[in-house]
Design an enzyme around this catalytic site. Structure first.
Site, mmCIF file in Angstrom:
data_model
loop_
_atom_site.group_PDB
_atom_site.id
_atom_site.type_symbol
_atom_site.label_atom_id
_atom_site.label_comp_id
_atom_site.label_asym_id
_atom_site.label_seq_id
_atom_site.Cartn_x
_atom_site.Cartn_y
_atom_site.Cartn_z
ATOM 1 N N SER A 206 0.827 -1.203 0.000
ATOM 2 C CA SER A 206 0.000 0.000 0.000
ATOM 3 C C SER A 206 0.872 1.269 0.000
ATOM 4 C CB SER A 206 -0.960 -0.047 1.190
ATOM 5 O OG SER A 206 -2.003 0.883 1.053
ATOM 6 N N ASP A 291 -9.707 -6.233 -4.087
ATOM 7 C CA ASP A 291 -9.144 -5.116 -3.308
ATOM 8 C C ASP A 291 -10.129 -3.959 -3.323
ATOM 9 O OD1 ASP A 291 -7.640 -2.744 -2.521
ATOM 10 O OD2 ASP A 291 -5.829 -3.938 -2.802
ATOM 11 N N HIS A 328 -7.662 -5.749 0.812
ATOM 12 C CA HIS A 328 -6.416 -4.997 0.664
ATOM 13 C C HIS A 328 -5.275 -5.535 1.525
ATOM 14 C CE1 HIS A 328 -4.212 -1.479 -0.707
ATOM 15 N NE2 HIS A 328 -3.939 -1.119 0.524
#
Length: 349
Positions: A206, A291, A328
Site C-alpha cells: 500500500s 481489493d 487490501h
C-alpha cells in the site's frame, strides 16, 4: 398689527433630510463593521489554513494516529509470537528514532534465544536473502497482516526487517513523503553495511509501495539497482479515483490552490508511474481482485508500464482470486504465496 409667520427649524420639511443623513451614517458604520468582522474572520481562516490544515491533511493521508493494536509494548516482539526477533531503535536523522523489528530465519530460532542486538546484526552477513518490509498507513508493525508476512518470510529462511516510519508506532517525528523515504533509505544503507553480498529485497504494501519505488529511483540515481521489489496492493494517484474512506484522498490535485499551503517537505506526491518507468529492478506485483481500495485495473495498467520499461521476464503480476475475500490486507493468508516468494527470490540470483 399683522403677525409674522416664522418657520420653525424642527418642521417636517427640515427633519426629513436630517433623518436621511443619519440613516446614511448608520448604514456606513454598519458596513464598516461588517467589513472589519469579515476581515478578522478571513484572517483567522487563513491562519487556520496555514497552520492547522496541512497537518490535518497529512494525518488523513498517512493516518498515523491510528495505532491499533492499542496498549502494546512494541519493544517486546516475543509478545506477538515472534520469538526469534529483536527490537531496536535507529536514528536516520537528528531527533528521529525509528522502531524496527529484525526477525531471523526460522531455522535459527533456537540459536537466537537470549542473543543480543550485536548477534542479530552479525547474522545479516550469513548470505541469506534479506527483506525490508515497508508497511502501509495506519497502525504499526504489530498489525496482524504485517506479523503474518514476517512469519512467512522467516519460515522460508529469510531475514526480515520491519520498521515503523517516523510518527508510526513508537517511532518519533511526523510523517512526510520525504521523511518516510529518508527512513527507508537509511535502513537500506544500514542493512547493506552489515549484509555483505546478501540480496536485499524491498516489500512494499500500500503506502509502502510508494516509498519502495521512491527508494528504488533514488538508489538508481547513485548507480545502485535494488536486488528486487515486491509491490503488494500498489496504487497510482495519477490515474486512480480513490473511493470514499480511502487512506489516500489526493487533496493537492482536487482543491485548487491548496498545494501552496504545503512546503516541498510536506507534500505527498508518490509518483508511482514515473518511478516504475525508471526502475531496473525485478518487480513482483501482488494484488487481490477484490481489493476494495485499489481496483485491479489500476495494477494491470502499472504492470504494463513496468513491463514496457523493462521486459516481462523481469516483471510479474500475480492476481489473487477475489472470492477468497483478501481485500487490501489479506494476501499473506494465501497458500500459494510462499511458493511465489521462493520463485521470485530464486529468479534474482
Amino acid at each position: 398689527m399683522k403677525k409674522r409667520n416664522v418657520r420653525r427649524d424642527d418642521s417636517p420639511s427640515l427633519q426629513k433630510p436630517a433623518k436621511l443623513q443619519q440613516k446614511k451614517k448608520e448604514k456606513t458604520s454598519t458596513s464598516w463593521k461588517k467589513i472589519i468582522l469579515l476581515s478578522l474572520v478571513s484572517a483567522a481562516m487563513l491562519g487556520f489554513s496555514v497552520k492547522v490544515l496541512p497537518e490535518l491533511i497529512q494525518q488523513v493521508v498517512f493516518m498515523y494516529r491510528i495505532r491499533l493494536p492499542y496498549f502494546v509494548d512494541l519493544s517486546q516482539p516475543a509478545d506477538f509470537s515472534l520469538n526469534h526477533t529483536v527490537n531496536m531503535y535507529l536514528t536516520p536523522q537528528e531527533g528521529i528514532s525509528l522502531g524496527v523489528w529484525h526477525t531471523v530465519p526460522e531455522h535459527q530460532w533456537k540459536e537466537a534465544q537470549g542473543k543480543d542486538l550485536n548477534w542479530y546484526q552479525k547474522s545479516l552477513g550469513n548470505g541469506g536473502p534479506i527483506f525490508i518490509y515497508l508497511h502501509g498507513n495506519t497502525n504499526n508493525r504489530a498489525a496482524p497482516h504485517r506479523i503474518g508476512v514476517s512469519k512467512i518470510l522467516s519460515t522460508l529462511g529469510y531475514h526480515v526487517l520491519v520498521p515503523d516510519y517516523r510518527g508510526f508506532g513508537d517511532s518519533t517525528g511526523q510523517p512526510t513523503e520525504r521523511g518516510l523515504s529518508t527512513d527507508a533509505l537509511f535502513l537500506y544503507n544500514w542493512v547493506k553495511a552489515r549484509s555483505g553480498n546478501s540480496p536485499v529485497v524491498f516489500w512494499g504494501h500500500s503506502l509502502g509501495t510508494g516509498v519502495s519505488t521512491n527508494i528504488a529511483v533514488k538508489l538508481l540515481e547513485k548507480g545502485v539497482i535494488l536486488d528486487g521489489v515486491i509491490l503488494e496492493g500498489a496504487f497510482n494517484p495519477v490515474r486512480q479515483n480513490m473511493p470514499p474512506g480511502s487512506p489516500f484522498p489526493w487533496f493537492y490535485g482536487t482543491l485548487p490552490g491548496l498545494q501552496y499551503l504545503f512546503s516541498p517537505e510536506e507534500k505527498a506526491i508518490f509518483p508511482m508511474e514515473e518511478n516504475i518507468k525508471k526502475m531496473k529492478s525485478p518487480i513482483l506485483f501482488l494484488h487481490s481482485e477484490d481489493d476494495h481500495l485499489v481496483p485491479i485495473a489500476i495494477i494491470e495498467q502499472l504492470y504494463e508500464v513496468a513491463a514496457s520499461a523493462q521486459n516481462k521476464d523481469r516483471v510479474k503480476l500475480v492476481k489473487f482470486d477475489g472470492s477468497k475475500g483478501y481485500l487490501h490486507n489479506g494476501l499473506y493468508q494465501d497458500d500459494k504465496l510462499p511458493g511465489l516468494l521462493k520463485d521470485f527470490v530464486a529468479s534474482l540470483s
